[in-house]
Design a protein around this motif. Structure first.
Motif, PDB file in Angstrom:
ATOM      1  N   ARG A 120       2.825   3.567   1.803  1.00 42.89           N
ATOM      2  CA  ARG A 120       3.730   4.403   1.022  1.00 42.89           C
ATOM      3  C   ARG A 120       5.029   3.651   0.732  1.00 42.89           C
ATOM      4  O   ARG A 120       5.664   3.817  -0.302  1.00 42.89           O
ATOM      5  N   ARG A 121       5.420   2.818   1.694  1.00 44.79           N
ATOM      6  CA  ARG A 121       6.661   2.048   1.547  1.00 44.79           C
ATOM      7  C   ARG A 121       6.450   0.659   2.121  1.00 44.79           C
ATOM      8  O   ARG A 121       5.733   0.494   3.120  1.00 44.79           O
ATOM      9  N   ALA A 143      13.915   0.573  -9.685  1.00 44.18           N
ATOM     10  CA  ALA A 143      13.149   1.662  -9.078  1.00 44.18           C
ATOM     11  C   ALA A 143      11.721   1.722  -9.630  1.00 44.18           C
ATOM     12  O   ALA A 143      10.783   2.067  -8.906  1.00 44.18           O
ATOM     13  N   ARG A 144      11.582   1.402 -10.885  1.00 43.63           N
ATOM     14  CA  ARG A 144      10.249   1.410 -11.516  1.00 43.63           C
ATOM     15  C   ARG A 144      10.223   0.254 -12.497  1.00 43.63           C
ATOM     16  O   ARG A 144      10.404   0.438 -13.698  1.00 43.63           O
ATOM     17  N   THR A 193       4.434   2.850   6.460  1.00 47.66           N
ATOM     18  CA  THR A 193       5.516   1.951   6.075  1.00 47.66           C
ATOM     19  C   THR A 193       5.159   0.580   6.639  1.00 47.66           C
ATOM     20  O   THR A 193       4.918   0.448   7.843  1.00 47.66           O
ATOM     21  N   GLU A 220       6.908   2.666  -2.597  1.00 46.01           N
ATOM     22  CA  GLU A 220       8.358   2.519  -2.509  1.00 46.01           C
ATOM     23  C   GLU A 220       8.691   1.192  -1.853  1.00 46.01           C
ATOM     24  O   GLU A 220       7.898   0.661  -1.063  1.00 46.01           O
ATOM     25  N   ARG A 268       3.902  -1.466  -7.815  1.00 49.03           N
ATOM     26  CA  ARG A 268       5.330  -1.279  -8.085  1.00 49.03           C
ATOM     27  C   ARG A 268       5.549  -0.797  -9.521  1.00 49.03           C
ATOM     28  O   ARG A 268       6.332   0.122  -9.766  1.00 49.03           O
ATOM     29  N   THR A 283      11.709  -1.109   0.219  1.00 52.78           N
ATOM     30  CA  THR A 283      12.988  -1.399   0.852  1.00 52.78           C
ATOM     31  C   THR A 283      13.143  -2.905   0.770  1.00 52.78           C
ATOM     32  O   THR A 283      12.450  -3.637   1.471  1.00 52.78           O
TER      33      THR A 283
END
Lengths: 294, 253
Positions: free
Chosen positions: A67-68, B115-116, A48, A95, A89, A97
């Protein structure tokens, strides 16, 4: 005094899959790129990454290490968007945040001060709260009495959670063997907060001098990351390349363009990777010199 | 003196952007994009002399130098201290918007599903915090149904209904002031706080603005034309602030 001089190999050896890593700098400015390249070469993944994002985020996504990503933006400054980040993305390989820039600041500050959150208006009403459903708001406990502000009566504020880091990496112009770090450019960005928020704290620097020798390198007031905030220092000349490291050097715009072009197709990426990432720092610097000479 | 007919759309837009900072007082003007940067400089040189600009890096600068000129720096303003200004309200930002909607919500994060995403843009940046802490305006150089949308895909900058829904913490300092596009000027001075056409740029019809807008605009019975530059302003724009005419690269015509 403990001698805190270390190496990129020792830095990488501390990383474990699943860790949260904070990376200093801002956009394509004073990023600890030598350390980022070392992470890209390593076997560690599932990280992360907390950052005001630039090509550090792009490279860690392109090499599958992140991963994030916890951020408010990813940009290359002179080039608005990082194509490696965009691809990751849009292909669902990473992912996100997504925080407001100021929320990121407060999250690092909260961790550095060992409080669980700091309140702010930033984020209220925005989709930052929608896409981060675990973010919470708080109501001021000062509804009446001498500390109450009637204009904020009933106000809910965003409680930005402490962004605790397992490891922080920032790049300084100078550091000393005791772990003090000096920023000679116009902006320290948020670097001391990354160090304060982390369990393990690494500074890479253009030059590492003996303890007590930093005042000869520049103003003492520029030594804002002192040794109480730092576990290890690594000398990495050109260690922010191709991002800027004022006043030692500006951004290498031609190289940044080549980094962007490497996202065009898998063959271009493989060439870039072989030439600039599958080599150690000496090999990297040689490849950069050779590229510039062509 | 140049006849008024020769004034370009970019110059009209620069004046409309300058007007955003009229009566702003001694605040940090944070323009994004060429024409807002020109507008802030024009405002500072004329009717808003107390505005403060930065060098785009980490310093406050003296006055309003020409675009691209080396400024005289007067105070340090690293990014961390920008938040001191931002959260205390001493700032009026003009951000760009990839999408803006009827409620004044702005998006520069993603196009499509967050989200995507179909297209990942730069991110929310400081828009959520800006919009609930100090006056915020937007600049859209390519007004079309793709930029002026019924509902933005991701609310970064907070519009009126969203702020109201979040309560007094969000509404206390919330103020979406103006939206300037290449076609006109817009505000939210309606009872429902939805977007209203404030003026059309010379040479643009109300019908063209409606057709380029992906939602029902509030259009008053009489829509004035956006004002052109005065002779002094035109001189400043052309011969002092932007002699290389970089403004024409952002808006043509």
């Amino acid at each position: 005094m403990a001698d805190k001089r270390s190496t990129l190999d020792e830095l990488v050896a501390e990383l474990r899959p699943g860790m949260t890593v904070g990376i200093g700098g801002w956009g394509s400015r004073r990023k600890p790129m030598a350390a980022v390249r070392a992470i890209c070469r390593s076997g560690v993944d599932d990280l992360t990454v907390v950052a005001y994002g630039g090509p550090d985020v792009g490279l860690l996504c392109a090499t599958g290490k992140a991963r994030r990503v916890v951020t408010g933006f990813v940009t290359l400054d002179s080039i608005p968007l990082d194509p490696h980040w965009r691809a990751a993305r849009q292909e669902g390989r990473v992912e996100l945040t997504e925080f407001d820039e100021g929320m990121l600041y407060l999250g690092l500050q909260a961790a550095a001060w060992r409080v669980p959150f700091l309140p702010t208006r930033a984020g209220l009403g925005s989709d930052v709260l929608t896409v981060n459903p675990r973010l919470r708001t708080v109501r001021s406990p000062y509804e009446d009495g001498p500390f109450a502000d009637p204009l904020d009566h009933g106000a809910e504020l965003v409680a930005v959670p402490a962004l605790r880091l397992d490891l922080a990496i920032v790049h300084a112009n100078r550091a000393d063997a005791a772990g003090n770090a000096q920023f000679l450019g116009p902006d320290r960005y948020f670097d001391e907060l990354y160090l304060g928020a982390a369990a393990r704290r690494f500074v890479t620097a253009e030059k590492v001098v003996e303890e007590g020798a930093l005042p000869a390198e520049g103003p003492l007031a520029a030594v804002t990351a002192h040794r109480l905030l730092v576990d290890a220092v690594v000398e990495t000349p050109g260690g922010a390349h191709f991002t800027s490291c004022e006043p030692d050097y500006g951004r290498d715009e031609a190289f940044q363009r080549a980094y962007v072009d490497a996202a065009k197709d898998p063959q271009a990426w493989e060439r870039f990777r072989a030439r600039h990432l599958e080599v150690d720092e000496a090999g990297y610097r040689a490849a950069v010199r050779e590229g510039a000479a062509r | 003196m140049t006849p008024e007919g020769d004034v370009t759309r970019a110059e009209i837009c620069a004046v409309a952007c300058a007007e955003v900072w009229r009566d702003a007082g001694e605040v940090l003007a944070s323009p994004f994009g060429t024409i807002p940067s020109l507008g802030a400089r024009l405002a500072l040189r004329t009717f808003s002399p107390d505005l403060v600009l930065t060098d785009g890096e980490a310093a406050l600068i003296v006055g309003a130098p020409p675009l691209g000129a080396e400024p005289v720096r007067e105070a340090a303003m690293p990014f961390r201290t920008v938040f001191d200004l931002l959260w205390s309200g001493r700032r009026h930002v003009m951000m760009m918007a990839s999408q803006i909607d009827r409620q004044g919500n702005q998006n520069l994060s993603v196009i499509g599903d967050w989200a995507r995403p179909k297209t990942q843009l730069v991110g929310v940046r400081g828009a959520p915090g800006n919009s609930v802490n100090h006056p915020t305006s937007y600049w859209v150089p390519d007004h079309s149904p793709r930029s002026f949308v019924e509902q933005v895909d991701m609310v970064a900058g907070v519009g009126y209904r969203r702020a109201a829904g979040a309560g007094p913490g969000a509404t206390r300092f919330h103020h979406v002031h103006r939206v300037v596009s290449n076609l006109g000027v817009f505000d939210f001075e309606t009872p429902e706080r939805v977007m209203r056409l404030r003026s059309v740029h010379p040479g643009v019809t109300v019908g063209e603005v409606r057709a380029a807008t992906g939602f029902e605009l509030v259009v008053p019975d009489d829509v004035p034309e956006s004002r052109g530059p005065t002779a002094d302003e035109l001189e400043l724009l052309r011969n002092v602030l932007d002699p290389a005419a970089t403004r024409d690269r952002e808006v043509k015509g």
